[in-house]
Design a protein around this motif. Structure first.
Motif, mmCIF file in Angstrom:
data_model
loop_
_atom_site.group_PDB
_atom_site.id
_atom_site.type_symbol
_atom_site.label_atom_id
_atom_site.label_comp_id
_atom_site.label_asym_id
_atom_site.label_seq_id
_atom_site.Cartn_x
_atom_site.Cartn_y
_atom_site.Cartn_z
ATOM 1 N N MET A 144 0.837 -1.194 0.000
ATOM 2 C CA MET A 144 0.000 0.000 0.000
ATOM 3 C C MET A 144 0.872 1.244 0.000
ATOM 4 O O MET A 144 1.806 1.366 0.795
ATOM 5 C CB MET A 144 -0.908 0.005 1.238
ATOM 6 N N GLN A 145 0.558 2.192 -0.873
ATOM 7 C CA GLN A 145 1.306 3.439 -0.943
ATOM 8 C C GLN A 145 0.690 4.517 -0.051
ATOM 9 O O GLN A 145 1.408 5.283 0.586
ATOM 10 C CB GLN A 145 1.366 3.931 -2.394
ATOM 11 N N ALA A 146 -0.627 4.573 -0.003
ATOM 12 C CA ALA A 146 -1.312 5.571 0.818
ATOM 13 C C ALA A 146 -2.755 5.148 1.008
ATOM 14 O O ALA A 146 -3.344 4.474 0.162
ATOM 15 C CB ALA A 146 -1.255 6.950 0.149
ATOM 16 N N GLU A 147 -3.336 5.558 2.156
ATOM 17 C CA GLU A 147 -4.751 5.303 2.390
ATOM 18 C C GLU A 147 -5.597 6.062 1.373
ATOM 19 O O GLU A 147 -5.229 7.145 0.939
ATOM 20 C CB GLU A 147 -5.144 5.779 3.794
ATOM 21 N N GLN A 148 -6.751 5.492 1.063
ATOM 22 C CA GLN A 148 -7.716 6.179 0.206
ATOM 23 C C GLN A 148 -9.082 6.109 0.860
ATOM 24 O O GLN A 148 -9.610 5.018 1.093
ATOM 25 C CB GLN A 148 -7.761 5.548 -1.190
ATOM 26 N N ILE A 154 -6.397 -3.752 1.980
ATOM 27 C CA ILE A 154 -5.687 -4.806 2.706
ATOM 28 C C ILE A 154 -4.414 -5.112 1.942
ATOM 29 O O ILE A 154 -4.435 -5.358 0.730
ATOM 30 C CB ILE A 154 -6.551 -6.066 2.863
ATOM 31 N N SER A 155 -3.286 -5.074 2.655
ATOM 32 C CA SER A 155 -1.992 -5.262 2.003
ATOM 33 C C SER A 155 -1.059 -6.083 2.890
ATOM 34 O O SER A 155 -1.389 -6.434 4.024
ATOM 35 C CB SER A 155 -1.358 -3.896 1.693
ATOM 36 N N GLY A 156 0.118 -6.370 2.349
ATOM 37 C CA GLY A 156 1.151 -7.087 3.090
ATOM 38 C C GLY A 156 2.480 -6.379 2.936
ATOM 39 O O GLY A 156 2.605 -5.185 3.182
ATOM 40 N N HIS A 157 3.492 -7.121 2.495
ATOM 41 C CA HIS A 157 4.802 -6.620 2.094
ATOM 42 C C HIS A 157 5.723 -6.218 3.255
ATOM 43 O O HIS A 157 6.906 -6.538 3.239
ATOM 44 C CB HIS A 157 4.656 -5.440 1.129
ATOM 45 N N LEU A 158 5.205 -5.523 4.253
ATOM 46 C CA LEU A 158 6.080 -4.949 5.278
ATOM 47 C C LEU A 158 6.573 -5.971 6.303
ATOM 48 O O LEU A 158 7.563 -5.715 6.987
ATOM 49 C CB LEU A 158 5.363 -3.813 6.020
ATOM 50 N N HIS A 159 5.886 -7.101 6.433
ATOM 51 C CA HIS A 159 6.181 -8.048 7.522
ATOM 52 C C HIS A 159 6.158 -7.293 8.856
ATOM 53 O O HIS A 159 7.141 -7.263 9.596
ATOM 54 C CB HIS A 159 7.545 -8.719 7.361
ATOM 55 N N PRO A 160 5.040 -6.655 9.196
ATOM 56 C CA PRO A 160 5.033 -5.747 10.353
ATOM 57 C C PRO A 160 5.287 -6.468 11.676
ATOM 58 O O PRO A 160 4.837 -7.599 11.896
ATOM 59 C CB PRO A 160 3.620 -5.143 10.317
ATOM 60 N N GLY A 161 6.008 -5.757 12.556
ATOM 61 C CA GLY A 161 6.293 -6.264 13.886
ATOM 62 C C GLY A 161 6.079 -5.168 14.920
ATOM 63 O O GLY A 161 6.090 -3.975 14.603
ATOM 64 N N TYR A 162 5.895 -5.592 16.149
ATOM 65 C CA TYR A 162 5.678 -4.666 17.261
ATOM 66 C C TYR A 162 6.700 -4.984 18.340
ATOM 67 O O TYR A 162 6.808 -6.132 18.778
ATOM 68 C CB TYR A 162 4.253 -4.828 17.806
ATOM 69 N N ARG A 163 7.453 -3.964 18.755
ATOM 70 C CA ARG A 163 8.508 -4.177 19.749
ATOM 71 C C ARG A 163 7.990 -3.855 21.151
ATOM 72 O O ARG A 163 7.462 -2.778 21.399
ATOM 73 C CB ARG A 163 9.738 -3.330 19.443
ATOM 74 N N ILE A 164 8.141 -4.823 22.039
ATOM 75 C CA ILE A 164 7.766 -4.675 23.436
ATOM 76 C C ILE A 164 9.045 -4.641 24.261
ATOM 77 O O ILE A 164 9.859 -5.566 24.198
ATOM 78 C CB ILE A 164 6.860 -5.829 23.896
#
Length: 216
Positions: A144-148, A154-164
């Motif tokens: 995803m480049q920007a919200e519309q 719904i997208s992927g690519h980033l492999h998002p993580g959350y640091r605790i």
């Protein structure tokens, strides 16, 4: 804060079920949605002399099979990077696994890795969509480049993580879903990926730990 294996979110009263199994179920369309399966990645590493067990892929496919049995979808959509690199033996493992789910429709919204693959998608019963694929108010894209406004992406690519972080300078990074007002970024489905923690600020994160979801 107790966790749960599923959390339902809404977009314009339309439910989407987030699963700690790293996927989303869209009840209206009977669709299971995931991203970044990266089939062939373990084979790619082995071909370059790095001993990565094929059990990594076997476990990813086992988890996918479990989700299919749980939600009983009619279709599975992969929001990009279904494959990692050139055709290798890992793709044969997927072909064998696919035979157990012949009745399911598989859709692939192509990602940056998929575009470089020379694969007979029809031969493995996978339908490739355009790079932006819309179903009603929901659009799927790998990156995803920007919200519309007016549609939910719904997208992927980033492999998002959350640091605790803990009190003694220790920290733990866990995969997560990232929810914005008009978008949802999926965690990488494959467990053999890195995690990017730079996209969570200002958004709701649903963090995955030991098969449970926790909202941050």
């Amino acid at each position: 804060m107790p966790g749960t294996d599923k959390i339902t979110i809404f977009y314009d009263a339309m439910p989407l079920v987030l699963s700690a199994g790293r996927a989303v179920y869209w009840p209206e369309k009977k669709m299971l949605i995931l991203s970044d399966l990266h089939l062939g990645k373990t084979g790619y590493f082995r071909a370059h002399g790095i001993p990565v067990s094929s059990a990594v892929l076997t476990d990813d496919l086992r988890r996918l099979g479990h989700l299919i049995h749980e939600f009983k979808p009619e279709q599975v959509l992969v929001a990009g990077d279904m494959f990692h690199h050139r055709f290798n033996n890992d793709v044969h493992l997927f072909q064998d696994w696919r035979q157990s789910y012949k009745e399911l429709s598989f859709l692939l919204v192509p990602g940056n890795h998929d575009r470089h693959m020379d694969i007979d998608y029809a031969g493995i019963q996978v339908t490739v969509t355009p790079e932006t694929y819309g179903l009603g108010e929901i659009h799927f894209v790998h990156e995803m480049q920007a919200e519309q406004a007016g549609r939910f992406t719904i997208s992927g690519h980033l492999h998002p993580g959350y640091r605790i972080s803990g009190k003694a300078k220790q920290s733990l990074c866990l995969p997560c879903f990232i929810r914005g007002r008009h978008h949802l970024i999926l965690p990488a489905f494959s467990q053999f990926t890195g995690l990017y923690t730079g996209a969570s600020a200002g958004h709701t994160c649903y963090v995955i730990s030991e098969n449970k979801l926790f909202e941050f």
